[in-house]
Design a protein around this motif. Structure first.
Motif, PDB file in Angstrom:
ATOM      1  N   LYS A   5       0.799  -1.273   0.143  1.00 32.78           N
ATOM      2  CA  LYS A   5       0.071   0.031   0.149  1.00 32.78           C
ATOM      3  C   LYS A   5       0.841   1.157  -0.050  1.00 32.78           C
ATOM      4  O   LYS A   5       0.404   2.067  -0.647  1.00 32.78           O
ATOM      5  N   ILE A   6       1.814   1.296   0.572  1.00 33.76           N
ATOM      6  CA  ILE A   6       3.031   2.445   0.841  1.00 33.76           C
ATOM      7  C   ILE A   6       3.720   2.655  -0.441  1.00 33.76           C
ATOM      8  O   ILE A   6       4.041   3.735  -0.854  1.00 33.76           O
ATOM      9  N   GLN A   7       4.254   1.471  -1.065  1.00 39.72           N
ATOM     10  CA  GLN A   7       5.141   1.537  -2.104  1.00 39.72           C
ATOM     11  C   GLN A   7       6.414   2.274  -1.842  1.00 39.72           C
ATOM     12  O   GLN A   7       6.890   3.206  -2.558  1.00 39.72           O
ATOM     13  N   PRO A   8       7.209   1.881  -0.696  1.00 40.45           N
ATOM     14  CA  PRO A   8       8.395   2.580  -0.259  1.00 40.45           C
ATOM     15  C   PRO A   8       9.420   2.789  -1.411  1.00 40.45           C
ATOM     16  O   PRO A   8       9.500   1.719  -2.175  1.00 40.45           O
ATOM     17  N   GLU A   9      10.317   3.400  -1.381  1.00 38.80           N
ATOM     18  CA  GLU A   9      11.344   3.532  -2.329  1.00 38.80           C
ATOM     19  C   GLU A   9      12.361   2.502  -1.923  1.00 38.80           C
ATOM     20  O   GLU A   9      13.015   1.786  -2.671  1.00 38.80           O
ATOM     21  N   PHE A  10      12.578   2.239  -0.634  1.00 40.41           N
ATOM     22  CA  PHE A  10      13.697   1.152  -0.039  1.00 40.41           C
ATOM     23  C   PHE A  10      12.874   0.500   1.111  1.00 40.41           C
ATOM     24  O   PHE A  10      12.066   0.932   1.978  1.00 40.41           O
ATOM     25  N   LEU A  11      13.107  -0.860   1.031  1.00 43.16           N
ATOM     26  CA  LEU A  11      12.424  -1.810   2.099  1.00 43.16           C
ATOM     27  C   LEU A  11      13.788  -2.594   2.768  1.00 43.16           C
ATOM     28  O   LEU A  11      14.567  -3.097   2.014  1.00 43.16           O
ATOM     29  N   SER A  12      13.718  -3.011   3.809  1.00 45.68           N
ATOM     30  CA  SER A  12      14.463  -3.997   4.433  1.00 45.68           C
ATOM     31  C   SER A  12      13.889  -4.706   5.449  1.00 45.68           C
ATOM     32  O   SER A  12      12.612  -4.431   5.923  1.00 45.68           O
ATOM     33  N   THR A  13      14.505  -5.746   5.927  1.00 51.73           N
ATOM     34  CA  THR A  13      14.181  -6.809   6.994  1.00 51.73           C
ATOM     35  C   THR A  13      15.239  -6.875   8.013  1.00 51.73           C
ATOM     36  O   THR A  13      16.407  -7.244   7.373  1.00 51.73           O
ATOM     37  N   LEU A  14      14.866  -7.073   9.179  1.00 46.88           N
ATOM     38  CA  LEU A  14      15.973  -7.372  10.156  1.00 46.88           C
ATOM     39  C   LEU A  14      15.253  -8.538  10.889  1.00 46.88           C
ATOM     40  O   LEU A  14      14.225  -8.870  10.965  1.00 46.88           O
ATOM     41  N   VAL A  15      16.086  -9.042  11.601  1.00 47.48           N
ATOM     42  CA  VAL A  15      15.609 -10.562  12.256  1.00 47.48           C
ATOM     43  C   VAL A  15      15.362 -10.194  14.013  1.00 47.48           C
ATOM     44  O   VAL A  15      16.418  -9.319  14.478  1.00 47.48           O
ATOM     45  N   LEU A  16      14.385 -10.403  14.529  1.00 42.66           N
ATOM     46  CA  LEU A  16      14.174 -10.022  15.903  1.00 42.66           C
ATOM     47  C   LEU A  16      15.310 -10.673  16.779  1.00 42.66           C
ATOM     48  O   LEU A  16      15.774 -11.552  16.630  1.00 42.66           O
ATOM     49  N   SER A  17      15.749  -9.828  17.659  1.00 40.16           N
ATOM     50  CA  SER A  17      16.923 -10.003  18.447  1.00 40.16           C
ATOM     51  C   SER A  17      16.669  -9.642  19.908  1.00 40.16           C
ATOM     52  O   SER A  17      15.620  -9.014  20.222  1.00 40.16           O
ATOM     53  N   TYR A  18      17.453 -10.097  20.922  1.00 41.20           N
ATOM     54  CA  TYR A  18      17.142 -10.013  22.479  1.00 41.20           C
ATOM     55  C   TYR A  18      18.275  -9.620  22.799  1.00 41.20           C
ATOM     56  O   TYR A  18      19.185 -10.198  23.574  1.00 41.20           O
ATOM     57  N   PRO A  19      18.534  -8.064  22.891  1.00 44.24           N
ATOM     58  CA  PRO A  19      19.742  -7.623  23.781  1.00 44.24           C
ATOM     59  C   PRO A  19      19.673  -7.915  25.153  1.00 44.24           C
ATOM     60  O   PRO A  19      20.891  -8.140  25.905  1.00 44.24           O
ATOM     61  N   TYR A  20      18.596  -7.953  25.843  1.00 48.36           N
ATOM     62  CA  TYR A  20      18.559  -8.421  27.111  1.00 48.36           C
ATOM     63  C   TYR A  20      18.220  -9.689  27.605  1.00 48.36           C
ATOM     64  O   TYR A  20      17.690  -9.979  28.670  1.00 48.36           O
TER      65      TYR A  20
END
Length: 292
Positions: free
Chosen positions: A192-207
């Motif tokens: 719906k947004i059609q962004p110019e840039f798209l990325s994915t990160l993976v959930l992490s658990y710093p604590y």
């Protein structure tokens, strides 16, 4: 020179940009998964202090073409204050071509269409927005403070005003219980947004995982490596983008994916399928590569 208020974060693509802290911390700072600014109390910096930082870099004025406004969501500042900061940056750095910042949807919605266009005309060319998910149930569980409609509406307004968008989806955010709906609805909101840039990160658990689970409003069962990649497959399968640059190459990602949509969609799916078709050997290989 600038004395930064640590910790200081910036997107990878801003590695060569001048960083100016317009705010400290994050104005929302409630998301269950995020600990970036947990050590900071949010505050908007005084204008004279921001201008002093800009002035301190004036001897290097011809070296900078990009400026990133930190911290967590500098876009929260009023239109008037942002406008004056942009004016000062333009006056100080004659070769400036782009100013960027993190933002949340509320920041954008607080500005009128005319204000957004004016900010874009003054050089605010790119906003980084952590959408995290397009699934309303999951967004509520992580206390994002946004939903599908509020996010899509705000970001479409920003694009219409001439501001480019770099948006991020968080792979594995909902664990096993939310995986399918997270992937499908995240693709829907990005479409719906059609962004110019798209990325994915993976959930992490710093604590630690237990710390995250305590903040997650619901049952959370983490995904293993192969399940994370299977979730990515569903997400990418459902993407219908006309012209977006995609990156899934952060240190948190097990499987590196890069490409342009729609051109490279099938190639990325083929790469995912090569892992899912041989999961036992693939998991060992991916975990070894991630440890390098």
């Amino acid at each position: 020179m600038i004395n930064y208020h640590e910790p200081l974060f910036r997107p990878p693509s801003e590695a060569h940009s001048l960083i100016i802290q317009a705010t400290l911390g994050c104005a929302w700072n409630k998301c269950a998964f995020c600990e970036m600014y947990s050590s900071k109390k949010f505050q908007a910096r005084k204008e004279e202090d921001i201008f002093a930082d800009i002035e301190s870099m004036s001897p290097y004025s011809n070296q900078y073409r990009k400026v990133f406004l930190a911290d967590g969501n500098a876009m929260v500042l009023s239109f008037d204050k942002l406008s004056r900061i942009l004016d000062q940056l333009n006056a100080t750095f004659p070769r400036l071509t782009r100013v960027s910042a993190y933002a949340i949807s509320k920041d954008i919605e607080a500005k009128t269409d005319t204000e957004l266009r004016t900010l874009a005309e003054k050089g605010l060319k790119l906003l980084y927005v952590g959408i995290e998910s397009g699934d309303d149930e999951l967004l509520k569980a992580i206390d994002k403070g946004e939903n599908f409609e509020s996010t899509s509406h705000a970001l479409q307004r920003a694009r219409k005003a001439g501001i480019k968008l770099s948006v991020m989806i968080l792979n594995g955010l909902g664990g096993k219980n939310f995986s399918q709906q997270h992937a499908i609805n995240s693709a829907k909101i990005v479409n719906k947004i059609q962004p110019e840039f798209l990325s994915t990160l993976v959930l992490s658990y710093p604590y630690g995982e237990d710390h995250f689970i305590k903040k997650f409003n619901g049952e959370f069962i983490p995904l293993n490596t192969i399940e994370l990649i299977a979730e990515m497959k569903v997400f990418i399968e459902n993407l219908e983008l006309t012209q977006s640059i995609f990156r899934s190459d952060h240190a948190s990602n097990y499987l590196i994916l890069r490409g342009n949509f729609p051109r490279d969609k099938q190639e990325m799916l083929n790469r995912i399928n090569s892992v899912l078709d041989d999961p036992e050997n693939a998991q060992l290989r991916l975990e070894w590569m991630r440890g390098l």
